[in-house]
Design an enzyme around this catalytic site. Structure first.
Site, short mmCIF file in Angstrom:
data_model
loop_
_atom_site.label_atom_id
_atom_site.label_comp_id
_atom_site.label_asym_id
_atom_site.label_seq_id
_atom_site.Cartn_x
_atom_site.Cartn_y
_atom_site.Cartn_z
N HIS A 17 -6.60 5.28 4.35
CA HIS A 17 -7.24 3.98 4.59
C HIS A 17 -8.34 4.12 5.66
CE1 HIS A 17 -3.11 2.16 3.42
NE2 HIS A 17 -3.94 1.87 2.45
N LYS A 41 7.30 -9.59 -0.27
CA LYS A 41 7.62 -8.20 0.06
C LYS A 41 8.27 -8.15 1.43
CE LYS A 41 4.22 -5.19 -2.21
NZ LYS A 41 3.04 -4.36 -1.92
N ARG A 95 -7.82 6.83 -5.17
CA ARG A 95 -7.34 8.18 -4.85
C ARG A 95 -7.34 9.07 -6.09
NH1 ARG A 95 -1.96 5.80 -2.45
NH2 ARG A 95 -2.41 4.63 -4.34
N SER A 133 1.10 4.52 1.41
CA SER A 133 1.97 3.85 2.38
C SER A 133 3.42 3.89 1.91
CB SER A 133 1.53 2.40 2.58
OG SER A 133 0.24 2.36 3.13
O1 PNS Z 1 -2.58 -2.22 -0.22
P1 PNS Z 1 -2.27 -2.87 -1.54
O2 PNS Z 1 -0.86 -3.35 -1.54
O3 PNS Z 1 -2.63 -1.97 -2.68
O4 PNS Z 1 -3.22 -4.16 -1.64
C1 PNS Z 1 -3.13 -5.04 -2.74
C2 PNS Z 1 -3.88 -6.34 -2.43
C3 PNS Z 1 -3.43 -6.95 -1.13
C4 PNS Z 1 -5.36 -6.06 -2.36
C5 PNS Z 1 -3.62 -7.32 -3.62
O5 PNS Z 1 -2.25 -7.38 -3.87
C6 PNS Z 1 -4.16 -8.71 -3.36
O6 PNS Z 1 -5.35 -8.92 -3.37
N1 PNS Z 1 -3.24 -9.67 -3.10
C7 PNS Z 1 -3.58 -11.02 -2.72
C8 PNS Z 1 -3.30 -12.00 -3.84
C9 PNS Z 1 -4.42 -12.00 -4.83
O7 PNS Z 1 -5.57 -12.24 -4.53
N2 PNS Z 1 -4.06 -11.69 -6.10
C10 PNS Z 1 -5.01 -11.59 -7.17
C11 PNS Z 1 -5.64 -10.22 -7.19
S1 PNS Z 1 -6.25 -9.87 -8.75
#
Ligand code: PNS
Length: 164
Positions: A17, A41, A95, A133
């Site tokens: 990150h 979560k 990645r 993570s």
């Molecule tokens: O680090 P991560 O867990 O891969 O991040 C995922 C994240 C936080 C970017 C994604 O889950 C997200 O944007 N969640 C917020 C809710 C949202 O906007 N959902 C629609 C996305 S298409």
């Protein structure tokens, strides 16, 4: 001024990150690292701990990079948060090919929700391409050494005894 949002769970933030953050900071005037508060979560680190770790990791970065960085927690939709902070871009790291499908879906969905917000992908540096993570949390849970995978601030917290 171009603002970008780098959203994620960052539980914990990894060197992968930080590589993306350092490089994205060179592309935008302001980069906001957005820590998602996800009530569905159960995180290893609380949002406050994640924010503290990110703040300490920022402090280790070159001054010209630090000046462009901010960190903030958010809940709800990423695009809504992007709009609130005036971000025209969402940054995500890729990645491997395995990341591509879900990231493609997320980028298209976000663009459906907010036409003015575009997603920009950076390839995570090869030396960090194996990092996640999820794996870091698992290694830490079994008492393994994660000091070469996360910044020192995170490694210190993960080495501490697990909270009951
Ligand atoms: O680090 P991560 O867990 O891969 O991040 C995922 C994240 C936080 C970017 C994604 O889950 C997200 O944007 N969640 C917020 C809710 C949202 O906007 N959902 C629609 C996305 S298409």
């Amino acid at each position: 001024m171009t603002t970008a949002l780098y959203p994620g769970s960052f539980d914990p933030i990894t060197l992968g990150h930080l590589d993306v953050i350092g490089r994205a900071a060179g592309l935008f005037d302001r980069l906001v690292v957005g820590v998602l508060v996800n009530p569905r979560k159960a995180p290893l680190l609380s949002v406050e701990e994640r924010m503290t770790v990110i703040g300490e990791a920022f402090a280790e970065m070159p001054l010209d990079v630090q000046q462009r960085l901010e960190a903030a927690s958010f809940d709800g939709l990423t695009v809504d948060f992007a709009r609130r902070i005036g971000a025209g871009f969402i940054v995500r790291g890729l990645r491997a090919v395995s990341d591509f499908e879900s990231e493609l879906q997320m980028a298209h969905t976000n663009r459906k929700l907010a036409r003015e917000v575009d997603t920009v992908f950076l390839m995570t540096a090869l030396e960090h391409a194996y990092l996640s993570s999820t794996l870091v949390r698992e290694i830490a849970a079994f008492g393994g050494d994660v000091s070469r995978m996360v910044p020192p601030a995170a490694a210190r917290r993960l080495a501490a005894p697990v909270k009951e």
